[in-house]
Design a protein around this motif. Sequence first.
Motif, mmCIF file in Angstrom:
data_model
loop_
_atom_site.group_PDB
_atom_site.id
_atom_site.type_symbol
_atom_site.label_atom_id
_atom_site.label_comp_id
_atom_site.label_asym_id
_atom_site.label_seq_id
_atom_site.Cartn_x
_atom_site.Cartn_y
_atom_site.Cartn_z
ATOM 1 N N THR A 17 0.826 -1.211 0.000
ATOM 2 C CA THR A 17 0.000 0.000 0.000
ATOM 3 C C THR A 17 0.862 1.264 0.000
ATOM 4 O O THR A 17 0.453 2.301 -0.527
ATOM 5 N N THR A 18 2.033 1.152 0.616
ATOM 6 C CA THR A 18 2.991 2.273 0.623
ATOM 7 C C THR A 18 4.257 1.780 -0.074
ATOM 8 O O THR A 18 5.317 1.617 0.536
ATOM 9 N N ARG A 19 4.112 1.574 -1.356
ATOM 10 C CA ARG A 19 5.115 0.849 -2.120
ATOM 11 C C ARG A 19 6.472 1.550 -2.152
ATOM 12 O O ARG A 19 7.511 0.898 -2.312
ATOM 13 N N SER A 20 6.498 2.858 -2.023
ATOM 14 C CA SER A 20 7.769 3.583 -2.132
ATOM 15 C C SER A 20 8.609 3.447 -0.868
ATOM 16 O O SER A 20 9.796 3.775 -0.878
ATOM 17 N N SER A 203 -5.638 -15.157 6.721
ATOM 18 C CA SER A 203 -5.418 -13.733 6.487
ATOM 19 C C SER A 203 -6.712 -13.107 5.996
ATOM 20 O O SER A 203 -7.460 -13.722 5.230
ATOM 21 N N PHE A 204 -6.959 -11.883 6.466
ATOM 22 C CA PHE A 204 -8.106 -11.099 5.996
ATOM 23 C C PHE A 204 -7.557 -9.803 5.417
ATOM 24 O O PHE A 204 -6.906 -9.038 6.127
ATOM 25 N N GLN A 205 -7.758 -9.622 4.125
ATOM 26 C CA GLN A 205 -7.228 -8.435 3.439
ATOM 27 C C GLN A 205 -8.381 -7.634 2.857
ATOM 28 O O GLN A 205 -9.351 -8.206 2.346
ATOM 29 N N VAL A 206 -8.251 -6.321 2.933
ATOM 30 C CA VAL A 206 -9.307 -5.464 2.397
ATOM 31 C C VAL A 206 -8.724 -4.427 1.447
ATOM 32 O O VAL A 206 -7.615 -3.923 1.625
ATOM 33 N N CYS A 207 -9.482 -4.141 0.415
ATOM 34 C CA CYS A 207 -9.314 -2.985 -0.452
ATOM 35 C C CYS A 207 -10.542 -2.979 -1.330
ATOM 36 O O CYS A 207 -11.315 -3.938 -1.334
ATOM 37 N N ASP A 208 -10.763 -1.893 -2.058
ATOM 38 C CA ASP A 208 -11.997 -1.747 -2.825
ATOM 39 C C ASP A 208 -11.791 -2.175 -4.272
ATOM 40 O O ASP A 208 -10.660 -2.309 -4.739
ATOM 41 N N PHE A 209 -12.904 -2.425 -4.970
ATOM 42 C CA PHE A 209 -12.893 -2.793 -6.384
ATOM 43 C C PHE A 209 -13.343 -1.579 -7.178
ATOM 44 O O PHE A 209 -14.470 -1.109 -7.031
ATOM 45 N N LEU A 210 -12.470 -1.079 -8.032
ATOM 46 C CA LEU A 210 -12.740 0.149 -8.774
ATOM 47 C C LEU A 210 -13.253 -0.146 -10.183
ATOM 48 O O LEU A 210 -12.863 -1.131 -10.795
ATOM 49 N N THR A 211 -14.121 0.719 -10.677
ATOM 50 C CA THR A 211 -14.452 0.732 -12.108
ATOM 51 C C THR A 211 -14.393 2.169 -12.586
ATOM 52 O O THR A 211 -14.702 3.079 -11.809
ATOM 53 N N PRO A 212 -14.057 2.436 -13.841
ATOM 54 C CA PRO A 212 -13.547 1.422 -14.756
ATOM 55 C C PRO A 212 -12.206 0.883 -14.276
ATOM 56 O O PRO A 212 -11.427 1.611 -13.657
ATOM 57 N N ARG A 221 -7.143 -2.110 -7.482
ATOM 58 C CA ARG A 221 -7.400 -2.206 -6.038
ATOM 59 C C ARG A 221 -7.384 -0.797 -5.449
ATOM 60 O O ARG A 221 -6.359 -0.122 -5.475
ATOM 61 N N GLY A 222 -8.496 -0.353 -4.911
ATOM 62 C CA GLY A 222 -8.602 1.011 -4.419
ATOM 63 C C GLY A 222 -8.750 1.101 -2.913
ATOM 64 O O GLY A 222 -9.012 0.109 -2.219
ATOM 65 N N MET A 223 -8.592 2.317 -2.398
ATOM 66 C CA MET A 223 -8.850 2.607 -0.989
ATOM 67 C C MET A 223 -10.313 2.286 -0.665
ATOM 68 O O MET A 223 -11.207 2.536 -1.477
ATOM 69 N N PHE A 252 -3.100 -1.885 -4.458
ATOM 70 C CA PHE A 252 -2.212 -1.663 -5.618
ATOM 71 C C PHE A 252 -2.906 -0.602 -6.448
ATOM 72 O O PHE A 252 -3.929 -0.892 -7.102
ATOM 73 N N ASN A 253 -2.377 0.595 -6.484
ATOM 74 C CA ASN A 253 -3.100 1.671 -7.154
ATOM 75 C C ASN A 253 -2.139 2.814 -7.436
ATOM 76 O O ASN A 253 -1.484 3.325 -6.527
ATOM 77 N N ALA A 254 -2.085 3.231 -8.683
ATOM 78 C CA ALA A 254 -1.112 4.253 -9.081
ATOM 79 C C ALA A 254 -1.331 5.568 -8.333
ATOM 80 O O ALA A 254 -0.358 6.234 -7.945
ATOM 81 N N ASP A 255 -2.591 5.948 -8.124
ATOM 82 C CA ASP A 255 -2.851 7.216 -7.422
ATOM 83 C C ASP A 255 -2.438 7.118 -5.954
ATOM 84 O O ASP A 255 -1.871 8.060 -5.394
ATOM 85 N N VAL A 256 -2.743 5.995 -5.325
ATOM 86 C CA VAL A 256 -2.344 5.813 -3.922
ATOM 87 C C VAL A 256 -0.820 5.827 -3.814
ATOM 88 O O VAL A 256 -0.249 6.449 -2.902
ATOM 89 N N TRP A 257 -0.153 5.174 -4.761
ATOM 90 C CA TRP A 257 1.311 5.123 -4.708
ATOM 91 C C TRP A 257 1.934 6.511 -4.945
ATOM 92 O O TRP A 257 3.075 6.756 -4.551
ATOM 93 N N ALA A 258 1.201 7.402 -5.607
ATOM 94 C CA ALA A 258 1.721 8.749 -5.877
ATOM 95 C C ALA A 258 1.439 9.723 -4.730
ATOM 96 O O ALA A 258 1.874 10.869 -4.763
ATOM 97 N N THR A 259 0.714 9.253 -3.716
ATOM 98 C CA THR A 259 0.337 10.102 -2.588
ATOM 99 C C THR A 259 1.365 9.957 -1.468
ATOM 100 O O THR A 259 1.960 8.886 -1.299
#
Lengths: 279, 279
Positions: A17-20, A203-212, A221-223, A252-259
């Motif tokens: 989630t905090t890939r950097s 394990s219990f993992q959470v994230c949201d399903f985005l469209t498009p 995979r979204g917040m 896993f999300n490009a916008d989250v990784w850019a934040t």
Amino acid sequence: MTTSDPRLATLSLNQMTTRSWSVPEAVAGCVRAGIPAIGLWREPVAEIGVAAAAKAVADAGLRVSSLCRGGFLTASGDAGRAALDDNRRAIDEAAGLGTDCLVLVVGGLPGGSRDLPGARQRVADAVAELAPYAGERGVRLALEPLHPMYCADRAVLSTLGQALDLAERFPVEQVGVVVDTFHIWWDPDVWAQIARAGARIASFQVCDFLTPLPADVLLGRGMMGDGHIEFAPFRRAVEAAGYTGDTEVEIFNADVWATDPDQVLATMKQRYVDLVLEG
Amino acid sequence: MTTSDPRLATLSLNQMTTRSWSVPEAVAGCVRAGIPAIGLWREPVAEIGVAAAAKAVADAGLRVSSLCRGGFLTASGDAGRAALDDNRRAIDEAAGLGTDCLVLVVGGLPGGSRDLPGARQRVADAVAELAPYAGERGVRLALEPLHPMYCADRAVLSTLGQALDLAERFPVEQVGVVVDTFHIWWDPDVWAQIARAGARIASFQVCDFLTPLPADVLLGRGMMGDGHIEFAPFRRAVEAAGYTGDTEVEIFNADVWATDPDQVLATMKQRYVDLVLEG
């Protein structure tokens, strides 16, 4: 570590989630945010070594909720044997990091193959080979059913029921399953299968399903709250099944990784409380 | 029409595969290619009217294997009532075109909603409303489970088993299901569900599943042989379940749409014989 909000007592940051962030950076971030657990990935752990990663986590007073990931077990021949060796190393790494949960993404169809039953059989054979090795080291293989859109290229296990059919062939302390909202939220049978899973839930993992879905469908995979999933029913279902472990947020999300990662953790805590715990 | 290759006796061109063609152009293309059936879409039919489309098909000696499509039944209130009205028109159009098969894509979550059980319930209610109307006109509603990656935005029916759970509440001549390889090839339970479907199978559609999925995931449907699906087991399974209808080739794909449609039909015939019939 800082005094935590008791509502965050079983919240875990999956490192992706905090890939950097490196392992020490992610550990320090969890401490600043009052998040008591972390899910590690093998690649950033390898950058500093298992011993240093384990010490960083222990010194900070965090738990390691899982190690991601082993798997990719559908090849045959030399590639298949190499995969088994790599998975034994992953088991050793999990043990060295002090977590009992090694997440397995089992692999898709080998290049050019259309033999889905054959690929599934090789996964079953590989799990049979690895399960005792894991058990002897206090590690449980956590079979992760992946969303069916990844069946061809990443995981020939697509539903929780299918993962349980395989897991149940082995002792519960050797093989469990991952409940990840992104992968299974659509499944009409999901509530019955979570109840069935019971003590198999590793394990219990959470994230949201985005469209498009984005052009790279791995990054859909979204917040929590940014997509289509209602989370609290899943949290209640795993609790009702007896699960008392951590809830990992894995995005896993490009916008989250850019934040800014500290901002990601602040948002993640708020959404977790509002949507997973209380939603 | 031209004398057909007997191996093509139950092959059908779904009109979307040759998207640039009007109904008369697609009919003429099928005649040139010796393809005896066609699956029509409402929008191109509307361009010339139902009567003219029905005459074009009949004059050419073709069968209409299905009409695509009704559905989008998950809205409530005025939008829900408008959807029912539109589906009654689609049923009338199917009857006017001389096909007993109206394919239904049931719809995803209404905008902003995360209530998946509620959306599924509205589909069930709408099918209950429409089924007798369809039956009186000799048309069967063909519930199409869509790949789970479309659950949020296109279809809250995701598996053949789930579609059958709904279809079986109604007379077999009123409500059936679509078996589409693209949508269900990954399902570990698919063989049992095809056998269960039996006389409920209202349509059999084939196309391949491509990876990587294109940026618009609706266009990941490829020509048979270009992706990951083994087709002949599906053809044998629907036959074993008693299905004797047409096999529709339905491809949504930018490269296929950019190819000369006569060439698409030539490739489609060859792949059908090699991979669906004999593979």
